[in-house]
Design a protein around this motif. Structure first.
Motif, PDB file in Angstrom:
ATOM      1  N   ASN A 116     -94.541  13.262  53.250  1.00 51.15           N
ATOM      2  CA  ASN A 116     -94.789  11.967  52.619  1.00 51.15           C
ATOM      3  C   ASN A 116     -93.774  10.931  53.098  1.00 51.15           C
ATOM      4  OD1 ASN A 116     -96.074  10.129  51.014  1.00 51.15           O
ATOM      5  ND2 ASN A 116     -95.762  11.251  49.087  1.00 51.15           N
ATOM      6  N   PHE A 117     -94.175   9.646  53.029  1.00 50.05           N
ATOM      7  CA  PHE A 117     -93.274   8.522  53.302  1.00 50.05           C
ATOM      8  C   PHE A 117     -93.084   7.741  52.000  1.00 50.05           C
ATOM      9  CE2 PHE A 117     -95.527   9.150  57.399  1.00 50.05           C
ATOM     10  CZ  PHE A 117     -94.434   9.431  58.210  1.00 50.05           C
ATOM     11  N   HIS A 118     -91.825   7.522  51.601  1.00 52.63           N
ATOM     12  CA  HIS A 118     -91.531   6.776  50.376  1.00 52.63           C
ATOM     13  C   HIS A 118     -90.839   5.461  50.759  1.00 52.63           C
ATOM     14  CE1 HIS A 118     -92.388  10.331  47.847  1.00 52.63           C
ATOM     15  NE2 HIS A 118     -91.818  11.018  48.836  1.00 52.63           N
ATOM     16  N   THR A 119     -91.450   4.344  50.410  1.00 54.27           N
ATOM     17  CA  THR A 119     -90.881   3.040  50.781  1.00 54.27           C
ATOM     18  C   THR A 119     -89.956   2.518  49.684  1.00 54.27           C
ATOM     19  OG1 THR A 119     -92.735   1.874  49.776  1.00 54.27           O
ATOM     20  CG2 THR A 119     -92.943   2.463  52.106  1.00 54.27           C
ATOM     21  N   LEU A 120     -89.034   1.636  50.101  1.00 58.07           N
ATOM     22  CA  LEU A 120     -88.181   0.929  49.146  1.00 58.07           C
ATOM     23  C   LEU A 120     -88.869  -0.386  48.761  1.00 58.07           C
ATOM     24  CD1 LEU A 120     -84.551   1.420  50.494  1.00 58.07           C
ATOM     25  CD2 LEU A 120     -85.847   2.833  48.914  1.00 58.07           C
ATOM     26  N   PRO A 121     -88.456  -1.016  47.648  1.00 59.35           N
ATOM     27  CA  PRO A 121     -89.069  -2.284  47.232  1.00 59.35           C
ATOM     28  C   PRO A 121     -88.998  -3.338  48.334  1.00 59.35           C
ATOM     29  CG  PRO A 121     -87.706  -1.398  45.472  1.00 59.35           C
ATOM     30  CD  PRO A 121     -87.456  -0.535  46.667  1.00 59.35           C
ATOM     31  N   GLY A 122     -90.123  -4.040  48.561  1.00 53.56           N
ATOM     32  CA  GLY A 122     -90.166  -5.108  49.551  1.00 53.56           C
ATOM     33  C   GLY A 122     -90.471  -4.643  50.950  1.00 53.56           C
ATOM     34  N   VAL A 123     -90.670  -3.344  51.137  1.00 52.73           N
ATOM     35  CA  VAL A 123     -90.961  -2.789  52.469  1.00 52.73           C
ATOM     36  C   VAL A 123     -92.425  -2.368  52.503  1.00 52.73           C
ATOM     37  CG1 VAL A 123     -90.418  -0.997  54.152  1.00 52.73           C
ATOM     38  CG2 VAL A 123     -88.583  -2.007  52.759  1.00 52.73           C
ATOM     39  N   ASP A 124     -93.125  -2.780  53.526  1.00 45.03           N
ATOM     40  CA  ASP A 124     -94.521  -2.398  53.684  1.00 45.03           C
ATOM     41  C   ASP A 124     -94.594  -0.933  54.139  1.00 45.03           C
ATOM     42  OD1 ASP A 124     -97.389  -3.396  53.839  1.00 45.03           O
ATOM     43  OD2 ASP A 124     -97.118  -2.477  55.827  1.00 45.03           O
ATOM     44  N   HIS A 125     -95.616  -0.218  53.652  1.00 44.42           N
ATOM     45  CA  HIS A 125     -95.752   1.209  53.976  1.00 44.42           C
ATOM     46  C   HIS A 125     -95.863   1.427  55.479  1.00 44.42           C
ATOM     47  CE1 HIS A 125     -96.745   5.414  53.163  1.00 44.42           C
ATOM     48  NE2 HIS A 125     -97.731   5.310  54.061  1.00 44.42           N
ATOM     49  N   ASP A 128     -79.791   1.733  44.530  1.00 40.58           N
ATOM     50  CA  ASP A 128     -80.369   2.458  43.395  1.00 40.58           C
ATOM     51  C   ASP A 128     -81.773   2.960  43.729  1.00 40.58           C
ATOM     52  OD1 ASP A 128     -78.109   1.994  41.946  1.00 40.58           O
ATOM     53  OD2 ASP A 128     -78.912   0.272  40.824  1.00 40.58           O
ATOM     54  N   ALA A 129     -82.570   2.110  44.380  1.00 41.89           N
ATOM     55  CA  ALA A 129     -83.930   2.510  44.745  1.00 41.89           C
ATOM     56  C   ALA A 129     -83.908   3.670  45.745  1.00 41.89           C
ATOM     57  CB  ALA A 129     -84.679   1.319  45.334  1.00 41.89           C
ATOM     58  N   MET A 130     -82.996   3.578  46.710  1.00 40.78           N
ATOM     59  CA  MET A 130     -82.897   4.647  47.709  1.00 40.78           C
ATOM     60  C   MET A 130     -82.498   5.963  47.045  1.00 40.78           C
ATOM     61  SD  MET A 130     -80.367   4.928  51.024  1.00 40.78           S
ATOM     62  CE  MET A 130     -78.920   5.104  49.958  1.00 40.78           C
ATOM     63  N   ILE A 158     -82.638  -0.845  55.090  1.00 36.56           N
ATOM     64  CA  ILE A 158     -83.042   0.531  54.783  1.00 36.56           C
ATOM     65  C   ILE A 158     -84.496   0.461  54.346  1.00 36.56           C
ATOM     66  CG2 ILE A 158     -82.674   2.535  53.308  1.00 36.56           C
ATOM     67  CD1 ILE A 158     -79.748   1.785  53.126  1.00 36.56           C
ATOM     68  N   LEU A 159     -85.363   1.213  55.053  1.00 34.19           N
ATOM     69  CA  LEU A 159     -86.801   1.083  54.830  1.00 34.19           C
ATOM     70  C   LEU A 159     -87.343   2.057  53.787  1.00 34.19           C
ATOM     71  CD1 LEU A 159     -87.939   0.693  58.555  1.00 34.19           C
ATOM     72  CD2 LEU A 159     -87.393  -1.114  56.905  1.00 34.19           C
ATOM     73  N   GLY A 160     -86.804   3.249  53.752  1.00 37.11           N
ATOM     74  CA  GLY A 160     -87.323   4.222  52.797  1.00 37.11           C
ATOM     75  C   GLY A 160     -86.883   5.633  53.139  1.00 37.11           C
ATOM     76  N   VAL A 161     -87.633   6.588  52.616  1.00 34.93           N
ATOM     77  CA  VAL A 161     -87.267   8.007  52.732  1.00 34.93           C
ATOM     78  C   VAL A 161     -88.476   8.817  53.208  1.00 34.93           C
ATOM     79  CG1 VAL A 161     -86.470  10.039  51.463  1.00 34.93           C
ATOM     80  CG2 VAL A 161     -85.560   7.781  50.882  1.00 34.93           C
ATOM     81  N   VAL A 162     -88.220   9.691  54.187  1.00 33.27           N
ATOM     82  CA  VAL A 162     -89.239  10.647  54.625  1.00 33.27           C
ATOM     83  C   VAL A 162     -88.998  11.953  53.877  1.00 33.27           C
ATOM     84  CG1 VAL A 162     -90.224  11.911  56.565  1.00 33.27           C
ATOM     85  CG2 VAL A 162     -89.338   9.601  56.911  1.00 33.27           C
ATOM     86  N   GLN A 163     -90.045  12.507  53.314  1.00 33.04           N
ATOM     87  CA  GLN A 163     -89.932  13.779  52.585  1.00 33.04           C
ATOM     88  C   GLN A 163     -90.310  14.929  53.510  1.00 33.04           C
ATOM     89  OE1 GLN A 163     -92.015  13.930  48.871  1.00 33.04           O
ATOM     90  NE2 GLN A 163     -91.795  16.146  48.654  1.00 33.04           N
ATOM     91  N   LEU A 164     -89.332  15.832  53.740  1.00 27.26           N
ATOM     92  CA  LEU A 164     -89.582  17.064  54.490  1.00 27.26           C
ATOM     93  C   LEU A 164     -89.697  18.206  53.490  1.00 27.26           C
ATOM     94  CD1 LEU A 164     -87.022  16.761  57.434  1.00 27.26           C
ATOM     95  CD2 LEU A 164     -89.444  16.179  57.464  1.00 27.26           C
TER      96      LEU A 164
END
Length: 722
Positions: free
Chosen positions: A354-363, A449-451, A479-485
């Motif tokens: 999965n890809f998890h975005t931070l606020p204000g970042v497009d998927h 905090d979001a990250m 910082i754009l977001g988090v990749v879930q492995l």
């Protein structure tokens, strides 16, 4: 030996094991007969006190039978002349059957040993004279170039501990050792039976190589780590042949118990004649010796060695080498299992889920950035990110002029620098935070905090978070977001761990993951406990803590840093692909390098102990039954009142004794398959296993002799004079 020949040898080993298992018991008994006859040497029989007593009794009765030919009236006590001969012959067969049980167990390993010997041929070795590590690339020898070191060809049997040899593509590795320079593809099928080549290289946990295997590519320099005659193959041959088998502490303790019971029954039998004489009766020496053999625990005495050898054989069939039977017994008593997460509980190749975005970042932004940062990442994790991005519709092509930034242990991140000036990074949370700070960009508290929320959410779900950040062409860092492995837990493990729990065994997962991720995976896998962010010293400390509580601990390992913990554990299973230090520290080596096999090893150890306990229970119960079957029948002619105790209706005292002694011999043969195969393993607590043994083998041990002796007596009574 060609590669094809090495594969043939491996196939021979597997075929011999299958054939030995598929052969009928009758064929195996016949083939093992010469070995059983060789074991009649009293110097060999002395090691088994119970069967030595039977051997002495048979020898004495043979002499007595010969003496009766010359003086039948004085020595026969009114019994038929051939009675002593029959008893003596049956006793010799009893000894033979005991020897057969051991010979059959040993014979099952001979085919494996013969196949292994094919790999132990003398091969030429290119020994380096005055090896100089700094000038390693110039080691060519006078005939291949000039360098500071020279190479001489010697037979592999002349190699000594510490010698350095050069092995090139197509050469057989002349002895066990560690690669000190180079990397190569190695065919280990001659040892493991696995045809796929493996990579062995210096400086890591896959540096150990085994003599008799073949280098398929490149060139390596190996330092020999074993003395002549002590190689891995030599140890395997000695193991499967049982040549170096020593009695384990449990076997010794059981031997003491059986010897004590034998002495007690010997005293009882010696007291019978004086007691009988006091009331006007007498018992012949033939009957007394037959009675003694029936009462002492001959069944388990005959099968004890075969049970131990068969347990070792079951390990070898699963490609596990144990240094001694003590290690197998310890596996049966283990109460704590330490299991590495990667490769044991999970498949080891984490997959992007999965890809998890931070606020204000497009998927699409994080999908693109994560995929670009992984384009040049050849790891399974990196490729899974690219695959997931393509599944979500992202079109990706190689970008000309882009510069890959590889992952390093120092930076703990990787990425891509684009020709447009854009820089993309993915990696551990702290590493990305450090990179952003280094680039002079401040991170707002809201973004942090979001990250951290995303990271914690991924960790709680049992995944591994990878943070993605980018520096645009304008120099702005985000910082754009988090990749879930996600670690994929192996199927069926949860049920196997439940079986372990039913037997009173705790399973502990060891992982370098953070506590949140570790807890989630531990819950999914069904283990009892976990050690997160574990270092080698943490394993050692945990093992010592468990042992201080009286627990027995088993673990697997493959690296030099695992050696202290492997040495400390009660059952240390080293991977064959690991270092020599790990293999020396452990007391078992798994040729397949499969960490999950530790669970099978524990089950084999349990089965060994259960089998020994079941047959001991059956044997002692047999003695009780035979006592009450024979004694009343022996004296009912002198004392007719005892006839009421002859519940089986045995024909006479002589038929009762002969029937009992025949049953005593036959039951050994009938139990050989059970001793070799082992009592069926069931995942139950010790109390339930004990209860089952008492109900099946205890009760059965009492009932079977009554039925068996009665049936044999129906035929014995037909013999004239009985």
């Amino acid at each position: 030996m060609s590669t094809a020949t090495a594969n043939d040898v491996a196939n021979d080993i597997a075929s011999d094991v299958r054939n030995s298992n598929n052969k009928s018991m009758g064929v195996m008994l016949v083939k093992s007969l010469p070995d059983a006859l060789r074991k009649f040497d009293p110097r060999n029989m002395w090691h088994n006190p119970v069967m030595f007593i039977v051997w002495v009794g048979a020898a004495f009765l043979t002499l007595l039978a010969v003496a009766q030919l010359f003086s039948p009236d004085d020595l026969s006590h009114g019994q038929p002349v051939y009675f002593t001969w029959i008893i003596a012959i049956v006793l010799w067969f009893t000894v033979l059957f005991a020897n057969l049980a051991e010979a059959v167990a040993e014979g099952r390993g001979k085919a494996q040993a013969d196949a292994l010997r094919k790999t132990r041929t003398t091969t030429p070795a290119h020994r380096v004279v005055c090896y100089d590590a700094e000038n390693d690339p110039d080691v060519r020898g006078p005939e291949k170039g000039h360098g500071p070191s020279s190479i001489v060809e010697v037979p592999s049997s002349d190699l000594k501990l510490g010698d350095v040899v050069v092995v090139e593509a197509g050469d057989l590795i002349p002895g066990d050792g560690d690669i000190i320079s180079g990397i190569a593809s190695v065919d280990e099928s001659a040892i493991t039976g696995e045809s796929a080549p493996v990579i062995r290289e210096s400086g890591g946990d896959r540096s150990a190589v085994t003599g008799g295997t073949r280098v398929l590519s490149d060139r390596i320099i190996v330092r020999i780590t074993q003395k002549p005659g002590e190689s891995f193959v030599d140890k395997m041959i000695a193991l499967v042949e049982g040549a170096n088998r020593q009695k384990t502490p449990n076997e010794i303790a059981l031997d003491v118990l059986l010897s004590s019971l034998t002495i007690i029954f010997l005293i009882v039998v010696l007291c019978i004649n004086p007691q009988a004489s006091a009331v006007g009766a007498s018992v012949s020496l033939t009957v007394l010796i037959a009675l003694l053999v029936c009462l002492i625990p001959t069944t388990i005495g005959a099968l004890l060695s075969a049970i131990g050898i068969a347990g070792m054989d079951r390990l070898v069939q699963r490609n596990v080498l144990a240094t001694s039977g003590r290690a197998i017994e310890a596996a049966g008593d283990v109460t704590t299992l330490l299991l590495d997460k990667t490769g044991t509980i999970t498949y080891g190749n984490r997959q992007a889920s999965n890809f998890h975005t931070l606020p204000g970042v497009d998927h699409d932004e994080i999908v693109r950035a994560a995929a670009l940062s992984s384009l040049t990442d050849s790891t399974p994790e990196g490729q899974s990110i690219v695959d997931l991005a393509r599944k979500e519709g992202m079109e990706l092509d190689d970008i000309e002029g882009a510069k890959a930034v590889p992952f390093t242990a120092e930076t703990r991140m990787s990425g891509l620098d684009l020709p447009t000036g854009e820089r993309i990074r993915k990696g551990a949370t702290s590493a990305i935070e450090h990179w952003v700070s280094e680039e002079g960009a401040g991170i707002g508290q809201e973004v942090l905090d979001a990250m951290h929320d995303r990271v914690e959410s991924v960790s709680n779900a049992g995944g591994t978070p990878l943070v993605v950040a980018e520096q645009g062409a304008n120099g702005v860092v985000r910082i754009l977001g988090v990749v879930q492995l996600k670690d994929v837990v192996k199927k069926g493990l949860r049920e196997r761990f439940a079986d372990m729990r039913a037997m009173g065994i705790r399973t502990v997962m060891v992982t370098g993951d953070n506590p949140l991720t570790a807890a989630a995976i531990a819950k999914e896998a069904g283990v009892d406990d976990f050690i997160a962010e574990a270092k080698p010293e943490d394993k050692l400390a945990y093992i010592k803590r468990e042992q201080s509580k009286g627990q027995l601990v088993a673990m697997t390992g493959d690296g030099t840093n695992d050696a202290p913990a492997l040495a400390q554990s009660d059952v240390g299973v080293a991977m064959n692909s690991g270092t020599s230090a790990a293999k020396e520290a452990g007391n078992m080596v798994d040729l397949d390098s499969d960490p999950t096999k530790l669970i099978d090893i524990v089950q084999i150890g349990k089965q060994l102990l259960i089998t020994r306990g079941a047959l001991t229970t059956f044997s002692i119960a047999n003695d009780i039954a035979k006592y009450f079957a024979i004694i009343p029948a022996m004296f009912m002619e002198q004392f007719p009142g005892l006839g009421v105790l002859n519940v089986m209706g045995l024909h006479s005292s002589l038929s009762a004794v002969l029937s009992a002694i025949i049953f005593n011999a036959i039951i050994i043969v009938l139990l050989i398959p059970l001793a070799l195969k082992g009592v069926k393993y069931r995942a139950k607590s010790s109390e339930k296993i004990l209860g089952r043994n008492l109900s099946i083998y205890g009760l059965g041990g009492i009932v079977v002799p009554f039925v068996g002796i009665w049936i044999i007596d129906l035929f014995v009574r037909l013999i004239p004079g009985f």
